[in-house]
Design a protein around this motif. Structure first.
Motif, PDB file in Angstrom:
ATOM      1  N   LYS A 180      30.995 100.689  32.760  1.00 11.88           N
ATOM      2  CA  LYS A 180      32.299 100.616  32.079  1.00 11.88           C
ATOM      3  C   LYS A 180      32.827  99.724  30.981  1.00 11.88           C
ATOM      4  CE  LYS A 180      33.009 105.463  33.523  1.00 11.88           C
ATOM      5  NZ  LYS A 180      34.155 106.320  33.917  1.00 11.88           N
ATOM      6  N   GLU A 181      33.199  98.323  32.669  1.00 13.19           N
ATOM      7  CA  GLU A 181      34.005  97.700  31.654  1.00 13.19           C
ATOM      8  C   GLU A 181      32.508  96.249  30.954  1.00 13.19           C
ATOM      9  OE1 GLU A 181      37.200  97.341  31.019  1.00 13.19           O
ATOM     10  OE2 GLU A 181      36.694  99.302  32.810  1.00 13.19           O
ATOM     11  N   LYS A 201      30.118  94.629  28.875  1.00 14.60           N
ATOM     12  CA  LYS A 201      30.199  93.580  26.676  1.00 14.60           C
ATOM     13  C   LYS A 201      28.909  94.477  26.601  1.00 14.60           C
ATOM     14  CE  LYS A 201      28.900  89.875  24.373  1.00 14.60           C
ATOM     15  NZ  LYS A 201      28.410  88.829  24.067  1.00 14.60           N
TER      16      LYS A 201
END
Length: 175
Positions: free
Chosen positions: A107-108, A110
């Motif tokens: 989810k985090e 790039k």
């Protein structure tokens, strides 16, 4: 359970399956999240188990997304993401309206992306971004690929897109 949201939530997304020593998952339209997909003014979703495409009637916010858990994989494992689409003869709003195929690990993560200009000659099902797809590579052991097809920036009304499926496939045999 009936939902009051105008958006279609993915139904039983596929898991990666081994094919020719590589992992692959193919999503039918009902296995993807489709913004405005439950509102018949904007999308015509295929009946369950019909195998047909989803048809975009008209939207100014195109967002189709999915995710697939990949488990723990070594750095350098590569995956290809493609969407199979076609345009109906009465498609509109696609000139000067690029779409983006985007993907990331976790989810985090790039985002990696490719910009695509849809062409009228896409009357037959065509993979976008073309045959090479959008390739992403693991840097660490993230466990989920998030991907999507988007035009959320132009605000242009568009329609006549048929969404046949989306595919996530491993393209190198590291394991």
């Amino acid at each position: 359970m009936s939902s009051t949201t105008p958006h279609h939530d993915a139904e039983e997304p596929p898991q990666l399956q081994s094919k020719d020593g590589k992992l692959m998952a193919t999503f039918n339209p009902r296995q993807l999240n489709v913004i405005w997909g439950r509102d018949p003014r904007y999308w015509k979703m295929p009946e369950k188990n019909s195998g047909g495409p989803a048809e975009l009637l008209q939207v100014c916010w195109l967002e189709v997304s999915g995710s697939v858990p990949i488990g723990s994989v070594p750095p350098g494992t590569k995956y290809r993401i493609t969407f199979q689409i076609s345009l109906k003869s009465d498609a509109f709003g696609w000139n000067d309206c690029p779409v983006y195929v985007m993907a990331k690990f976790g989810k985090e993560g790039k985002n990696s992306w490719k910009k695509i200009s849809l062409q009228a000659h896409y009357s037959e099902p065509t993979s976008i971004p073309s045959t090479e797809g959008l390739e992403i590579e693991t840097e660490d052991a993230n466990d989920t690929i998030y991907f999507g097809l988007y035009d959320i920036w132009t605000g242009h009304w568009k329609g006549g897109l048929q969404l046949h499926n989306a595919t996530v496939e491993q393209i190198n045999n590291i394991r």
